[in-house]
Design a protein around this motif. Sequence first.
Motif, PDB file in Angstrom:
ATOM      1  N   LEU A  74       0.715  -1.175  -0.190  1.00 39.26           N
ATOM      2  CA  LEU A  74      -0.256   0.010   0.299  1.00 39.26           C
ATOM      3  C   LEU A  74       0.605   1.750  -0.023  1.00 39.26           C
ATOM      4  N   PRO A  75       0.085   2.213  -0.716  1.00 39.37           N
ATOM      5  CA  PRO A  75       1.090   3.745   0.025  1.00 39.37           C
ATOM      6  C   PRO A  75       1.508   3.798   1.042  1.00 39.37           C
ATOM      7  N   GLY A  76       2.589   4.937   0.941  1.00 37.66           N
ATOM      8  CA  GLY A  76       2.934   4.566   2.713  1.00 37.66           C
ATOM      9  C   GLY A  76       4.141   4.078   3.461  1.00 37.66           C
ATOM     10  N   ASP A  77       4.698   2.826   2.431  1.00 35.89           N
ATOM     11  CA  ASP A  77       5.499   1.835   2.946  1.00 35.89           C
ATOM     12  C   ASP A  77       4.567   0.492   3.957  1.00 35.89           C
ATOM     13  N   ARG A  78       3.466   0.180   3.942  1.00 39.55           N
ATOM     14  CA  ARG A  78       2.437  -0.047   4.517  1.00 39.55           C
ATOM     15  C   ARG A  78       1.825  -1.258   3.705  1.00 39.55           C
ATOM     16  N   SER A  79       1.909  -2.575   3.709  1.00 37.50           N
ATOM     17  CA  SER A  79       1.829  -3.506   3.374  1.00 37.50           C
ATOM     18  C   SER A  79       0.552  -4.342   4.250  1.00 37.50           C
ATOM     19  N   ILE A  80      -0.231  -5.373   4.058  1.00 35.85           N
ATOM     20  CA  ILE A  80      -1.604  -6.527   4.281  1.00 35.85           C
ATOM     21  C   ILE A  80      -1.044  -7.896   3.529  1.00 35.85           C
ATOM     22  N   THR A  81      -1.659  -8.753   4.359  1.00 33.20           N
ATOM     23  CA  THR A  81      -0.986 -10.380   4.324  1.00 33.20           C
ATOM     24  C   THR A  81      -2.450 -11.240   4.468  1.00 33.20           C
ATOM     25  N   GLY A  82      -2.835 -11.119   3.782  1.00 34.64           N
ATOM     26  CA  GLY A  82      -4.165 -12.191   3.697  1.00 34.64           C
ATOM     27  C   GLY A  82      -4.783 -12.864   2.406  1.00 34.64           C
ATOM     28  N   GLU A  83      -6.273 -13.976   3.348  1.00 39.65           N
ATOM     29  CA  GLU A  83      -6.533 -14.260   2.029  1.00 39.65           C
ATOM     30  C   GLU A  83      -8.013 -13.326   0.959  1.00 39.65           C
ATOM     31  N   ALA A  84      -7.725 -13.138   0.141  1.00 43.37           N
ATOM     32  CA  ALA A  84      -8.452 -12.485  -1.289  1.00 43.37           C
ATOM     33  C   ALA A  84      -9.776 -13.405  -1.466  1.00 43.37           C
TER      34      ALA A  84
END
Length: 298
Positions: A256-266
Amino acid sequence: MTPRDASDDPSDTPSGTGDGRWSDLDRPPLNAASLRRALLRDGGLWTSLDVVPATGSTNTDLAARADELPEGAVLVAEEQSSGRGRLDRRWSAPARSGLFFSVLLKPGPEVPVARWGWLPLLTGVAVATGLSRAAGVDTALKWPNDLLVTVAGEERKAGGILAERAGSADGGGVVVGIGINVTLRADELPVPTAGSLALAGAASTDRDTVLRAVLRSLEQWYGDWRTAEGDPAASRLQETYAAGCATLGRKVRAELPGDRSITGEAVAVDSDGRLILATGEGVQEPVGAGDVVHLRGV
Protein backbone atom coordinates in the motif's frame (compact mmCIF):
# COMPACT_ATOMS: atom_id res chain seq x y z
CA MET A 1 1.74 -14.20 -44.12
CA THR A 2 1.85 -11.58 -46.87
CA PRO A 3 1.10 -7.87 -46.55
CA ARG A 4 -2.34 -6.64 -47.47
CA ASP A 5 -2.73 -4.79 -50.76
CA ALA A 6 -2.56 -1.02 -50.47
CA SER A 7 -4.29 1.31 -52.89
CA ASP A 8 -3.03 4.73 -53.95
CA ASP A 9 -5.10 6.20 -51.11
CA PRO A 10 -2.76 6.63 -48.12
CA SER A 11 -5.66 5.90 -45.74
CA ASP A 12 -5.87 2.39 -47.18
CA THR A 13 -2.28 1.46 -46.48
CA PRO A 14 -2.08 -1.19 -43.74
CA SER A 15 -0.79 1.23 -41.14
CA GLY A 16 -2.99 4.11 -42.21
CA THR A 17 0.14 6.29 -42.39
CA GLY A 18 0.86 6.31 -46.10
CA ASP A 19 3.89 4.04 -45.70
CA GLY A 20 3.24 0.42 -46.57
CA ARG A 21 6.80 -0.71 -45.89
CA TRP A 22 7.36 -2.99 -42.93
CA SER A 23 9.61 -5.77 -41.75
CA ASP A 24 9.10 -9.09 -39.93
CA LEU A 25 6.62 -11.13 -41.94
CA ASP A 26 5.12 -12.54 -38.73
CA ARG A 27 4.10 -9.03 -37.63
CA PRO A 28 2.17 -7.21 -40.35
CA PRO A 29 0.86 -3.71 -39.53
CA LEU A 30 -2.71 -3.04 -38.57
CA ASN A 31 -5.15 -2.10 -41.33
CA ALA A 32 -6.59 1.18 -40.05
CA ALA A 33 -9.11 1.59 -42.88
CA SER A 34 -10.51 -1.91 -42.35
CA LEU A 35 -10.74 -1.37 -38.60
CA ARG A 36 -12.67 1.86 -39.11
CA ARG A 37 -15.12 0.17 -41.47
CA ALA A 38 -15.71 -2.61 -38.95
CA LEU A 39 -16.00 -0.52 -35.77
CA LEU A 40 -17.22 3.01 -36.54
CA ARG A 41 -20.99 3.18 -37.02
CA ASP A 42 -23.81 5.60 -36.39
CA GLY A 43 -25.05 5.26 -32.82
CA GLY A 44 -22.06 3.18 -31.76
CA LEU A 45 -19.57 3.97 -29.03
CA TRP A 46 -16.49 4.30 -31.22
CA THR A 47 -16.34 7.66 -33.00
CA SER A 48 -12.79 7.72 -34.38
CA LEU A 49 -9.89 5.31 -34.73
CA ASP A 50 -6.34 6.34 -35.56
CA VAL A 51 -3.27 4.14 -35.93
CA VAL A 52 0.17 5.76 -35.62
CA PRO A 53 3.48 4.00 -36.32
CA ALA A 54 5.04 5.07 -33.02
CA THR A 55 4.46 7.38 -30.07
CA GLY A 56 5.58 7.85 -26.52
CA SER A 57 2.29 6.92 -24.86
CA THR A 58 -1.20 6.63 -26.36
CA ASN A 59 -2.65 7.53 -22.95
CA THR A 60 -0.66 10.77 -22.83
CA ASP A 61 -1.58 11.68 -26.41
CA LEU A 62 -5.28 11.01 -25.97
CA ALA A 63 -5.43 12.70 -22.55
CA ALA A 64 -4.02 15.90 -24.08
CA ARG A 65 -7.06 16.08 -26.38
CA ALA A 66 -9.71 14.80 -23.94
CA ASP A 67 -11.70 18.05 -23.92
CA GLU A 68 -11.85 18.48 -27.69
CA LEU A 69 -12.52 14.87 -28.70
CA PRO A 70 -15.91 13.18 -28.39
CA GLU A 71 -16.35 10.04 -26.37
CA GLY A 72 -15.26 6.92 -28.19
CA ALA A 73 -11.97 8.12 -29.67
CA VAL A 74 -9.47 5.26 -30.11
CA LEU A 75 -5.73 5.74 -30.57
CA VAL A 76 -3.53 2.77 -31.47
CA ALA A 77 0.27 2.76 -31.74
CA GLU A 78 2.30 0.10 -33.50
CA GLU A 79 5.07 0.87 -31.02
CA GLN A 80 5.33 2.84 -27.78
CA SER A 81 8.57 4.26 -26.44
CA SER A 82 7.19 5.48 -23.11
CA GLY A 83 4.25 3.20 -22.41
CA ARG A 84 3.21 3.24 -18.77
CA GLY A 85 1.58 0.82 -16.42
CA ARG A 86 0.33 1.39 -12.90
CA LEU A 87 2.74 3.00 -10.43
CA ASP A 88 4.60 4.54 -13.41
CA ARG A 89 6.09 1.23 -14.47
CA ARG A 90 7.37 1.14 -18.04
CA TRP A 91 5.66 -0.98 -20.67
CA SER A 92 7.78 -1.74 -23.72
CA ALA A 93 7.68 -4.32 -26.51
CA PRO A 94 8.96 -4.69 -30.09
CA ALA A 95 7.02 -2.90 -32.83
CA ARG A 96 3.82 -4.68 -33.92
CA SER A 97 4.33 -7.46 -31.35
CA GLY A 98 1.20 -6.49 -29.46
CA LEU A 99 -1.75 -4.17 -29.20
CA PHE A 100 -1.04 -0.83 -27.55
CA PHE A 101 -4.04 1.48 -27.53
CA SER A 102 -6.13 3.91 -25.52
CA VAL A 103 -9.81 4.82 -25.57
CA LEU A 104 -11.60 7.94 -24.33
CA LEU A 105 -14.72 7.35 -22.23
CA LYS A 106 -17.07 10.00 -20.88
CA PRO A 107 -19.63 8.25 -18.65
CA GLY A 108 -21.58 11.47 -18.19
CA PRO A 109 -23.86 12.60 -15.38
CA GLU A 110 -25.93 9.41 -15.44
CA VAL A 111 -23.02 7.50 -13.87
CA PRO A 112 -21.93 8.84 -10.46
CA VAL A 113 -18.23 9.71 -10.38
CA ALA A 114 -17.86 7.40 -7.39
CA ARG A 115 -18.54 4.47 -9.74
CA TRP A 116 -15.97 5.48 -12.35
CA GLY A 117 -13.43 3.43 -10.39
CA TRP A 118 -15.02 0.34 -11.94
CA LEU A 119 -13.76 1.28 -15.41
CA PRO A 120 -10.39 -0.57 -15.20
CA LEU A 121 -12.14 -3.67 -13.85
CA LEU A 122 -14.83 -3.40 -16.55
CA THR A 123 -12.10 -3.11 -19.17
CA GLY A 124 -10.42 -6.24 -17.81
CA VAL A 125 -13.66 -8.21 -18.14
CA ALA A 126 -14.18 -6.89 -21.67
CA VAL A 127 -10.63 -7.68 -22.79
CA ALA A 128 -10.78 -11.19 -21.34
CA THR A 129 -14.09 -11.80 -23.11
CA GLY A 130 -12.73 -10.50 -26.41
CA LEU A 131 -9.55 -12.55 -26.19
CA SER A 132 -11.50 -15.71 -25.48
CA ARG A 133 -13.66 -15.15 -28.56
CA ALA A 134 -10.97 -14.05 -31.00
CA ALA A 135 -7.84 -15.87 -29.85
CA GLY A 136 -9.23 -18.86 -27.99
CA VAL A 137 -7.15 -17.99 -24.94
CA ASP A 138 -8.43 -18.16 -21.37
CA THR A 139 -7.40 -14.94 -19.66
CA ALA A 140 -7.56 -14.53 -15.89
CA LEU A 141 -7.71 -11.16 -14.15
CA LYS A 142 -5.30 -10.17 -11.41
CA TRP A 143 -6.79 -7.37 -9.31
CA PRO A 144 -6.92 -4.62 -10.23
CA ASN A 145 -5.65 -4.46 -13.80
CA ASP A 146 -3.39 -7.30 -14.98
CA LEU A 147 -4.28 -9.83 -17.67
CA LEU A 148 -2.88 -13.30 -17.02
CA VAL A 149 -2.43 -16.26 -19.36
CA THR A 150 -1.03 -19.72 -18.72
CA VAL A 151 2.32 -20.59 -20.31
CA ALA A 152 3.86 -24.00 -19.61
CA GLY A 153 1.59 -24.40 -16.60
CA GLU A 154 2.52 -21.06 -15.06
CA GLU A 155 0.63 -17.79 -14.73
CA ARG A 156 2.21 -15.07 -16.85
CA LYS A 157 1.27 -11.42 -17.33
CA ALA A 158 0.27 -10.83 -20.96
CA GLY A 159 -1.34 -7.42 -20.58
CA GLY A 160 -2.32 -4.55 -18.40
CA ILE A 161 -4.78 -1.68 -18.10
CA LEU A 162 -4.24 1.91 -16.96
CA ALA A 163 -7.20 4.26 -16.43
CA GLU A 164 -6.58 7.98 -15.86
CA ARG A 165 -8.84 11.00 -15.43
CA ALA A 166 -8.19 13.47 -18.24
CA GLY A 167 -9.35 16.92 -19.27
CA SER A 168 -11.63 19.34 -17.47
CA ALA A 169 -14.56 18.49 -15.24
CA ASP A 170 -16.95 19.70 -17.93
CA GLY A 171 -15.47 18.22 -21.11
CA GLY A 172 -13.05 15.54 -20.03
CA GLY A 173 -13.46 11.95 -18.99
CA VAL A 174 -11.34 8.86 -18.49
CA VAL A 175 -8.61 7.61 -20.80
CA VAL A 176 -8.19 3.84 -20.55
CA GLY A 177 -4.94 2.43 -21.88
CA ILE A 178 -4.65 -1.25 -22.80
CA GLY A 179 -1.50 -3.19 -23.62
CA ILE A 180 -1.61 -6.81 -24.80
CA ASN A 181 1.40 -8.94 -25.75
CA VAL A 182 0.29 -10.83 -28.85
CA THR A 183 3.26 -12.40 -30.68
CA LEU A 184 6.01 -11.72 -28.14
CA ARG A 185 8.51 -14.59 -28.29
CA ALA A 186 10.25 -16.26 -25.37
CA ASP A 187 13.57 -14.56 -26.13
CA GLU A 188 11.83 -11.15 -26.20
CA LEU A 189 10.19 -11.33 -22.78
CA PRO A 190 11.17 -8.33 -20.63
CA VAL A 191 10.94 -10.42 -17.46
CA PRO A 192 10.48 -14.17 -16.84
CA THR A 193 6.96 -13.60 -15.49
CA ALA A 194 5.74 -12.06 -18.77
CA GLY A 195 3.80 -13.93 -21.43
CA SER A 196 1.92 -13.45 -24.67
CA LEU A 197 -1.05 -14.85 -26.53
CA ALA A 198 1.28 -16.75 -28.86
CA LEU A 199 3.16 -18.37 -25.96
CA ALA A 200 -0.20 -19.31 -24.41
CA GLY A 201 -1.14 -21.24 -27.57
CA ALA A 202 -3.57 -18.76 -29.11
CA ALA A 203 -5.67 -20.08 -31.97
CA SER A 204 -5.22 -16.73 -33.72
CA THR A 205 -2.68 -13.93 -33.33
CA ASP A 206 -4.12 -11.71 -36.06
CA ARG A 207 -4.03 -8.32 -34.35
CA ASP A 208 -6.80 -6.84 -36.49
CA THR A 209 -9.13 -9.66 -35.45
CA VAL A 210 -8.14 -9.42 -31.79
CA LEU A 211 -8.51 -5.63 -31.67
CA ARG A 212 -11.95 -5.75 -33.27
CA ALA A 213 -13.11 -8.37 -30.76
CA VAL A 214 -11.76 -6.47 -27.76
CA LEU A 215 -13.30 -3.14 -28.80
CA ARG A 216 -16.67 -4.74 -29.56
CA SER A 217 -16.63 -6.47 -26.18
CA LEU A 218 -15.70 -3.21 -24.44
CA GLU A 219 -18.52 -1.40 -26.22
CA GLN A 220 -21.03 -4.01 -24.99
CA TRP A 221 -19.85 -4.10 -21.37
CA TYR A 222 -19.52 -0.33 -21.13
CA GLY A 223 -22.99 0.16 -22.63
CA ASP A 224 -24.59 -2.25 -20.16
CA TRP A 225 -22.78 -0.64 -17.21
CA ARG A 226 -23.77 2.84 -18.32
CA THR A 227 -27.39 1.81 -18.84
CA ALA A 228 -27.34 0.50 -15.25
CA GLU A 229 -26.02 3.92 -14.12
CA GLY A 230 -22.72 2.34 -13.19
CA ASP A 231 -24.27 -0.19 -10.81
CA PRO A 232 -21.83 -3.13 -10.82
CA ALA A 233 -24.47 -5.58 -9.59
CA ALA A 234 -27.28 -4.62 -11.96
CA SER A 235 -24.90 -4.70 -14.94
CA ARG A 236 -23.54 -8.11 -13.82
CA LEU A 237 -20.06 -6.62 -13.85
CA GLN A 238 -19.27 -7.40 -10.23
CA GLU A 239 -20.14 -11.09 -10.45
CA THR A 240 -18.44 -11.54 -13.82
CA TYR A 241 -15.27 -9.89 -12.61
CA ALA A 242 -15.23 -12.08 -9.50
CA ALA A 243 -15.74 -15.22 -11.59
CA GLY A 244 -12.69 -14.42 -13.71
CA CYS A 245 -10.45 -12.98 -11.01
CA ALA A 246 -7.42 -15.17 -10.27
CA THR A 247 -6.69 -13.15 -7.12
CA LEU A 248 -9.78 -14.31 -5.23
CA GLY A 249 -9.27 -17.33 -3.01
CA ARG A 250 -5.51 -16.76 -2.93
CA LYS A 251 -3.21 -15.62 -0.16
CA VAL A 252 -1.77 -12.30 -1.27
CA ARG A 253 0.29 -9.39 -0.05
CA ALA A 254 -1.08 -5.93 -0.76
CA GLU A 255 1.65 -3.30 -0.87
CA LEU A 256 0.00 0.00 0.00
CA PRO A 257 0.96 3.67 -0.26
CA GLY A 258 3.11 4.84 2.64
CA ASP A 259 5.22 1.66 2.71
CA ARG A 260 2.47 -0.34 4.39
CA SER A 261 1.50 -3.88 3.47
CA ILE A 262 -1.28 -6.31 4.36
CA THR A 263 -1.16 -10.07 3.97
CA GLY A 264 -4.29 -12.16 3.87
CA GLU A 265 -6.70 -14.18 1.78
CA ALA A 266 -8.48 -12.29 -0.99
CA VAL A 267 -12.11 -13.13 -0.32
CA ALA A 268 -14.21 -10.68 -2.34
CA VAL A 269 -14.43 -7.61 -4.55
CA ASP A 270 -16.91 -5.20 -2.97
CA SER A 271 -19.43 -2.85 -4.60
CA ASP A 272 -16.76 -0.13 -4.87
CA GLY A 273 -14.38 -2.43 -6.72
CA ARG A 274 -12.08 -2.80 -3.71
CA LEU A 275 -10.34 -6.06 -2.91
CA ILE A 276 -11.31 -7.47 0.50
CA LEU A 277 -8.57 -9.27 2.40
CA ALA A 278 -9.23 -11.53 5.39
CA THR A 279 -6.19 -11.22 7.63
CA GLY A 280 -4.86 -13.69 10.17
CA GLU A 281 -6.28 -11.50 12.91
CA GLY A 282 -9.80 -12.15 11.65
CA VAL A 283 -10.18 -8.64 10.21
CA GLN A 284 -11.52 -7.92 6.75
CA GLU A 285 -9.48 -5.14 5.18
CA PRO A 286 -10.63 -3.34 2.00
CA VAL A 287 -7.84 -2.44 -0.43
CA GLY A 288 -8.68 0.31 -2.90
CA ALA A 289 -5.21 1.10 -4.23
CA GLY A 290 -1.89 -0.65 -4.17
CA ASP A 291 0.11 -3.46 -5.68
CA VAL A 292 -1.03 -7.02 -5.06
CA VAL A 293 1.40 -9.93 -5.06
CA HIS A 294 0.10 -13.49 -5.43
CA LEU A 295 2.04 -15.53 -2.89
CA ARG A 296 3.33 -18.72 -4.46
CA GLY A 297 2.71 -22.12 -3.01
CA VAL A 298 -0.41 -20.93 -1.19
